[in-house]
Enzyme design. Structure first.
Site, PDB file in Angstrom:
ATOM      1  N   GLU A 167      74.351  45.238  53.960  1.00 21.05           N
ATOM      2  CA  GLU A 167      73.061  45.304  54.641  1.00 21.05           C
ATOM      3  C   GLU A 167      72.080  46.192  53.891  1.00 21.05           C
ATOM      4  OE1 GLU A 167      70.009  46.975  57.414  1.00 21.05           O
ATOM      5  OE2 GLU A 167      71.576  48.026  56.298  1.00 21.05           O
ATOM      6  N   ASP A 225      78.625  48.715  55.596  1.00 20.17           N
ATOM      7  CA  ASP A 225      78.341  49.360  54.315  1.00 20.17           C
ATOM      8  C   ASP A 225      77.432  50.569  54.501  1.00 20.17           C
ATOM      9  OD1 ASP A 225      76.208  47.558  55.002  1.00 20.17           O
ATOM     10  OD2 ASP A 225      75.422  47.766  52.967  1.00 20.17           O
TER      11      ASP A 225
END
Length: 359
Positions: A125, A71
């Protein structure tokens, strides 16, 4: 869209950037990574949400866990990728699609590795801990996190960054009494009392601690302050939010105790706290890795191993007793900025260094 894992890792980085994967919206990229990994021979592959895990299942004496988050922070007009000379720019170029490209490329191209390999490509994350893919994996598939060494592809600018700081968020609240601003002496101004809180912040002993040759520098900073009711009312409360980055020689409980002792005259509320990670460079698996990827480095260029000033998921592995380091392309100072870019030569060089270690 179709990724070619055996392609030049710099080209693979560009392809990854061109697939938007802001936290919470990783599915298209996760689908493609999953599709590519299940085609590789010699791997057991499982999926957990938008996290994809792949591991070899032989009997080599060591296992290395290689992890990277897929991400990014929200796009800032920096997708698709752009190549200008050796600079590849785009959202996630450093944090951490170049690191993910390095790991994906190695998963597809390392033949006869000298160690058992576990690759983890995980989601969310960049947002809160509970949504982080590793949190789910640790809860549902804990055996996949086991190994003798963990390597996270976070950007380190070709250095080895060992361990990480712990992090804590807390508030200090001052109380007053409301009154009409025209008759302020009849009340007590809570915002004025916040001066003492700010003074306590600046007088806090922010230490510098050397562990395994890595110097961790602490920081205590006010990051938000709120108070006030209306322009004609003396405020009866002021809340100062504070961030504490503490050296990994302190446990979370010890860090909380330091804060509570220092701010003993105030109302303190701990919001959250996460343990740091000791560098663990004295452990054999970590020492072997450092030697492999830094051999031949020019001493005049400066240290090749340094402390990680920040919190990363290496702390999760350290909590499991597994030495863990950060090692990935890109300058971490560019992470989360619209100007994010990575040197394509660095991607290739670090991929080769890691290939040599794994082979």
């Amino acid at each position: 869209m179709s990724l070619t894992l055996t392609a030049d890792p710099a080209e693979l980085t560009a392809a990854l950037i061109d697939v938007p994967s802001v936290s919470g919206d990783e599915r298209p990229l996760a689908d493609e990574i999953h599709q590519q990994l299940v085609q590789l021979p010699g791997y057991q592959v499982v999926r957990s949400g938008n996290s994809i895990l792949a591991r070899t299942t032989g009997h080599r004496p060591q296992r290395v866990v290689l992890a990277g988050h897929i991400d990014t922070v929200p796009i800032a007009g920096n997708v698709p990728s752009q190549l200008d000379g050796d600079r590849l720019a785009g959202c996630g170029a450093t944090d951490m699609k170049s690191g993910v490209a390095m790991l994906l490329h190695l998963a597809a191209t390392v033949e006869n590795p000298s160690k058992e390999l576990t690759f983890i490509f995980y989601d969310c994350e960049e947002v809160e801990h509970d949504r982080n893919g590793l949190t789910r994996i640790e809860r549902e598939l804990p055996e996949w996190l086991r190994g003798d060494l963990a390597l996270l592809g976070e950007p380190t600018n070709a250095l080895v960054e060992a361990g990480c700081q712990g992090t804590m968020a807390f508030t200090v609240t001052t109380k007053g009494a409301r009154a009409h601003a025209a008759r302020s002496w009849m009340g007590h101004n809570a915002i004025h009392d916040a001066q003492a809180v700010l003074a306590a912040i600046t007088s806090f002993d922010t230490r510098e601690v050397d562990i395994d040759g890595c110097r961790y520098r602490e920081g205590l900073n006010a990051v938000d302050i709120r108070g006030g009711v209306a322009s004609n009312v003396i405020p009866d409360e002021c809340v100062v939010k504070i961030n504490y980055r503490f050296a990994p020689d302190l446990s979370p409980d010890e860090a909380v105790a330091r804060v509570r002792t220092h701010f003993a005259d105030f109302e303190v509320t701990i919001i959250d706290v996460a343990a740091g990670a000791l560098p663990g460079l004295s452990q054999p698996a970590a020492a072997e890795f450092v030697e492999a990827v830094t051999s031949g480095a020019d001493p005049a260029a400066g240290p090749v191993v340094q402390a990680k000033l920040g919190w990363t998921d290496v702390a999760r592995f350290a909590a499991l007793g597994i030495p863990a380091v950060n090692y990935g392309p890109g300058d971490p100072m560019l992470a989360h900025t619209p100007q994010e870019w990575v040197d394509v030569n660095q991607i290739r060089q670090m991929t080769q260094a890691l290939r040599n270690y794994l082979s």
